[in-house]
Design a protein around this motif. Structure first.
Motif, mmCIF file in Angstrom:
data_model
loop_
_atom_site.group_PDB
_atom_site.id
_atom_site.type_symbol
_atom_site.label_atom_id
_atom_site.label_comp_id
_atom_site.label_asym_id
_atom_site.label_seq_id
_atom_site.Cartn_x
_atom_site.Cartn_y
_atom_site.Cartn_z
ATOM 1 N N PHE A 149 47.859 34.676 42.856
ATOM 2 C CA PHE A 149 47.123 34.544 41.604
ATOM 3 C C PHE A 149 46.176 35.707 41.314
ATOM 4 N N SER A 150 45.946 36.549 42.280
ATOM 5 C CA SER A 150 45.032 37.667 42.089
ATOM 6 C C SER A 150 45.807 38.942 41.807
ATOM 7 N N LYS A 151 45.355 39.679 40.821
ATOM 8 C CA LYS A 151 45.967 40.969 40.521
ATOM 9 C C LYS A 151 45.323 42.065 41.356
ATOM 10 N N LYS A 152 44.230 41.719 42.008
ATOM 11 C CA LYS A 152 43.516 42.690 42.814
ATOM 12 C C LYS A 152 44.175 42.826 44.179
ATOM 13 N N LYS A 153 44.260 44.040 44.646
ATOM 14 C CA LYS A 153 44.830 44.325 45.954
ATOM 15 C C LYS A 153 43.700 44.614 46.927
ATOM 16 N N PRO A 154 43.888 44.301 48.198
ATOM 17 C CA PRO A 154 42.852 44.619 49.188
ATOM 18 C C PRO A 154 42.584 46.116 49.221
ATOM 19 N N ASP A 155 41.325 46.460 49.451
ATOM 20 C CA ASP A 155 40.920 47.856 49.474
ATOM 21 C C ASP A 155 39.729 48.001 50.411
ATOM 22 N N THR A 156 39.409 49.240 50.771
ATOM 23 C CA THR A 156 38.216 49.491 51.566
ATOM 24 C C THR A 156 36.996 49.409 50.655
ATOM 25 N N VAL A 157 35.851 49.080 51.245
ATOM 26 C CA VAL A 157 34.615 48.905 50.480
ATOM 27 C C VAL A 157 33.523 49.746 51.128
ATOM 28 N N MET A 158 32.760 50.451 50.306
ATOM 29 C CA MET A 158 31.618 51.223 50.779
ATOM 30 C C MET A 158 30.338 50.562 50.276
#
Length: 81
Positions: free
Chosen positions: A16-25
């Motif tokens: 359901f999420s269009k967001k993909k996992p990513d690194t976060v600063m």
């Protein structure tokens, strides 16, 4: 929460999420999960409800938080603002 629960949650979230996992600063430092040491997160927003606002049915006036959900174990970091 069992491993199966986590896997089901991640599968539903991915569907359901269009967001993909990513690194976060955060403050020029890479964010790591304190549970599994993963560095991939899905960003979401959450409303910080208060009892007073809920009592008067004005929850929309509450502040929001930015949340980063670990893509491996679903640990959640909450950041106000």
């Amino acid at each position: 929460m069992t491993i199966l629960d986590v896997e089901n949650y991640l599968a539903i979230m991915a569907r359901f999420s269009k967001k993909k996992p990513d690194t976060v600063m955060v403050k020029n430092r890479k964010l790591f999960c304190p549970v599994c040491e993963n560095d991939q997160f899905i960003e979401t927003r959450a409303q910080l409800n208060t009892a007073l606002a809920s009592l008067f049915d004005v929850d929309f006036a509450n502040k929001e938080a930015t949340c980063f959900v670990c893509s491996s174990c679903t640990y959640i970091y909450w950041f106000r603002g």
